[in-house]
Write a protein that holds these residues in place. Structure first.
Motif, PDB file in Angstrom:
ATOM      1  N   ASP A  55       0.865  -1.188   0.000  1.00 50.52           N
ATOM      2  CA  ASP A  55       0.000   0.000   0.000  1.00 50.52           C
ATOM      3  C   ASP A  55       0.897   1.231   0.000  1.00 50.52           C
ATOM      4  O   ASP A  55       1.952   1.249   0.636  1.00 50.52           O
ATOM      5  N   LEU A  56       0.467   2.275  -0.713  1.00 47.81           N
ATOM      6  CA  LEU A  56       1.297   3.481  -0.806  1.00 47.81           C
ATOM      7  C   LEU A  56       1.226   4.328   0.449  1.00 47.81           C
ATOM      8  O   LEU A  56       2.245   4.834   0.933  1.00 47.81           O
ATOM      9  N   THR A  83      -3.367   0.781  -4.000  1.00 46.04           N
ATOM     10  CA  THR A  83      -3.656   2.065  -3.360  1.00 46.04           C
ATOM     11  C   THR A  83      -5.002   2.614  -3.806  1.00 46.04           C
ATOM     12  O   THR A  83      -5.468   2.326  -4.908  1.00 46.04           O
ATOM     13  N   GLY A  84      -5.624   3.384  -2.918  1.00 49.73           N
ATOM     14  CA  GLY A  84      -6.882   4.063  -3.244  1.00 49.73           C
ATOM     15  C   GLY A  84      -6.647   5.437  -3.809  1.00 49.73           C
ATOM     16  O   GLY A  84      -7.589   6.136  -4.174  1.00 49.73           O
ATOM     17  N   LEU A 103      -2.142  -1.643  -8.907  1.00 52.34           N
ATOM     18  CA  LEU A 103      -3.542  -2.114  -8.783  1.00 52.34           C
ATOM     19  C   LEU A 103      -4.315  -1.134  -7.909  1.00 52.34           C
ATOM     20  O   LEU A 103      -4.109  -1.071  -6.692  1.00 52.34           O
ATOM     21  N   PRO A 104      -5.217  -0.328  -8.526  1.00 51.42           N
ATOM     22  CA  PRO A 104      -5.967   0.669  -7.736  1.00 51.42           C
ATOM     23  C   PRO A 104      -7.079   0.014  -6.914  1.00 51.42           C
ATOM     24  O   PRO A 104      -7.690  -0.963  -7.324  1.00 51.42           O
ATOM     25  N   LYS A 105      -7.321   0.559  -5.705  1.00 55.02           N
ATOM     26  CA  LYS A 105      -8.441   0.124  -4.860  1.00 55.02           C
ATOM     27  C   LYS A 105      -9.715   0.865  -5.288  1.00 55.02           C
ATOM     28  O   LYS A 105      -9.628   2.019  -5.712  1.00 55.02           O
ATOM     29  N   PRO A 106     -10.863   0.280  -5.109  1.00 51.72           N
ATOM     30  CA  PRO A 106     -11.078  -1.133  -4.769  1.00 51.72           C
ATOM     31  C   PRO A 106     -10.833  -2.015  -5.988  1.00 51.72           C
ATOM     32  O   PRO A 106     -10.953  -1.579  -7.122  1.00 51.72           O
TER      33      PRO A 106
END
Length: 501
Positions: A55-56, A83-84, A103-106
């Motif tokens: 996570d960033l 990360t979101g 890979l972006p959240k969600p």
């Protein structure tokens, strides 16, 4: 990867960590998690992972910093950012820091597993590349080691060795090869043979090997003269073939056979001389016996006895020659056993003079015995000393003049006891003196043609003196006689006092 892929999820949200674990456990992966960057870094230091989800935005060590720190520990681990706060700038920065994917959240379980699978495939490729690189380095190291051993072995060989490829270029050589052909400035492999080797027979022989179409052809052997001084090399040139028999190059081995050629020449000369020395007496013996057998003398028994006596004389000279040849052969083969004793040479010489008295009286030759009675003893073989001085005294008698004289003298210095035999004989010419100790050498002139001998007496004398670490010298003038001097190492006691009679 032979074991289950190990994945680490580093995120401060428990829901993300648990969701990732459930989705990835179904794929058969081994999953571990960390609630922040600091914990994640500690786990990376302790264990090895194939892929890390990072996570960033986290408390403590942020995602981008963690990526950088992890890559310092394991450059081949796959890092995927989750990360979101996905933006183009963060994606670019993460990639710069070493992230494999973004890979972006969600995200859905399917999207997660797809990214992880791609990452693990990348990880597998990296490990394979790393393995291949290690194998390549190992093989290069083995090759370098093998070449080093090969160079060491070839470099230590006394024979000259050179390898050329199919194009006739120098590939490998040793110092002996350069020395034998007297080459200069060979620095690096790959240059044409003709640039350095100017000897035409060698170059032609190598070309013959390289261009041969005969699959059964194995080697060319050739004697090659290198210079005007008579240096002769034996060149053995063989093709280097692959498993299918195709010629890849040629290896040349040079051996200096100059001394062997000289020995062969000396042997031929020796055989020729022996043949000549044996032929004359054998022919004479055959002639006398033929006269006796054919009854040329009729009933004259005195004449028959005369012919038989001459045959006996010739037989005696033949036996003397054979005995001398056997003696020289034993000496050169090292088969003569020497029994070293403390010897007084003057006693031996006196015995030889007494034994030679009939011949001395016959020639009316006087002997002036000037040997000292208090000479230092020498360590020698008595049998050898008897042969040595018998030869010298016999020569002094045979080559002397009627009513001549022989003077026997002695002298002493710090290292040697010297014995001299001076005669008043016919002497030796200046041209003959350098050859006087050669095998079968005899002075040939009107004064010596009736004197019998094998021509080996002085040869044996010199070999005896040499074996006792002494030396023998001769001085002579035609018509004025000869002087032979024998120098033998003097014997000393441990207290440095001389051993005297």
């Amino acid at each position: 990867m032979n074991t289950l892929p190990r994945i680490l999820v580093v995120d401060d949200e428990m829901g993300i960590r648990e969701g990732c674990k459930r989705a990835l456990l179904k794929e058969g992966y081994e999953i571990d998690d960390a609630e922040n960057g600091s914990v994640g870094l500690q786990k990376v230091k302790k264990d090895s992972y194939d892929l890390i989800l990072v996570d960033l935005i986290m408390p403590g060590i942020a995602g981008l910093d963690l990526i950088q720190k992890v890559h310092k520990i394991d450059p081949e681990v796959i890092l995927v950012v989750i990360t979101g706060y996905a933006t183009i700038d963060t994606a670019v920065e993460a990639t710069k820091r070493g992230a494999y994917d973004y890979l972006p959240k969600p995200f859905t379980p399917e999207a997660l597993t797809a990214v992880v699978k791609r990452g693990l495939e990348k990880r597998l490729l990296r490990l394979e590349a790393q393995k291949l690189h290690a194998e390549r380095e190992h093989r290069l190291l083995e090759l370098a080691s093998e070449q080093s051993r090969l160079h060491t072995i070839i470099g230590c060989m006394a024979d000259g060795v050179m390898v050329t490829n199919l194009e006739g270029q120098l590939v490998l050589w040793n110092a002996s090869f350069i020395k034998m052909l007297k080459l200069h400035d060979i620095d690096v492999p790959g240059k044409p043979l003709e640039q350095y080797v100017k000897n035409k027979p060698i170059v032609e022989s190598i070309q013959e090997v390289l261009t041969s179409k005969d699959k059964d052809f194995s080697m060319v052997s050739r004697e090659i003269q290198i210079d005007d001084q008579g240096t002769v090399l034996m060149a053995n040139i063989a093709p280097v073939r692959d498993e299918e028999g195709k010629i890849l190059g040629a290896v040349t081995v040079l051996r200096d056979i100059t001394k062997l050629k000289e020995i062969d020449k000396i042997k031929s000369q020796f055989v020729s001389m022996v043949t000549h020395e044996l032929r004359a007496p054998l022919a004479a013996i055959e002639g006398w016996l033929e006269l006796v057998i054919s009854d040329e003398a009729g009933g004259d028994e005195k004449q028959k006895l005369k012919w038989l006596s001459r045959s006996k004389e010739r037989t005696h000279s033949l036996l003397a020659l054979v005995n001398d040849l056997l003696e020289i052969n034993r000496m050169e083969a090292g088969k003569v056993a020497q029994k070293m004793e403390i010897v007084q040479i003057s006693d031996i010489i006196k015995k030889i003079i007494d034994f030679s008295r009939p011949e001395l009286d016959k020639q009316k030759i006087s002997v002036d015995f000037k040997l000292s009675d208090k000479l230092p003893a020498v360590q020698a073989d008595v049998r050898d000393m008897e042969k040595l001085f018998t030869n010298l005294i016999n020569n002094a008698i045979k080559y002397n003049i009627v009513s001549g004289s022989i003077i026997l003298e002695s002298a002493v210095d710090k290292n040697y006891v010297c014995f001299r035999a001076k005669d008043t004989g016919i002497g030796i010419s200046k041209d003959s003196l350098p050859h006087i100790f050669d095998d079968f050498f005899r002075v040939s002139d009107e004064k010596t043609k009736k004197i019998t001998g094998t021509g080996l007496g002085l040869t044996i004398a010199k070999k005896i003196v040499d074996s006792h670490f002494g030396r023998i010298e001769v001085e002579s003038q035609l018509g004025k006689g000869s002087t032979f001097s024998v120098f033998l190492p003097r014997m000393r006691r441990k207290n440095r006092k001389e051993i005297v009679k």
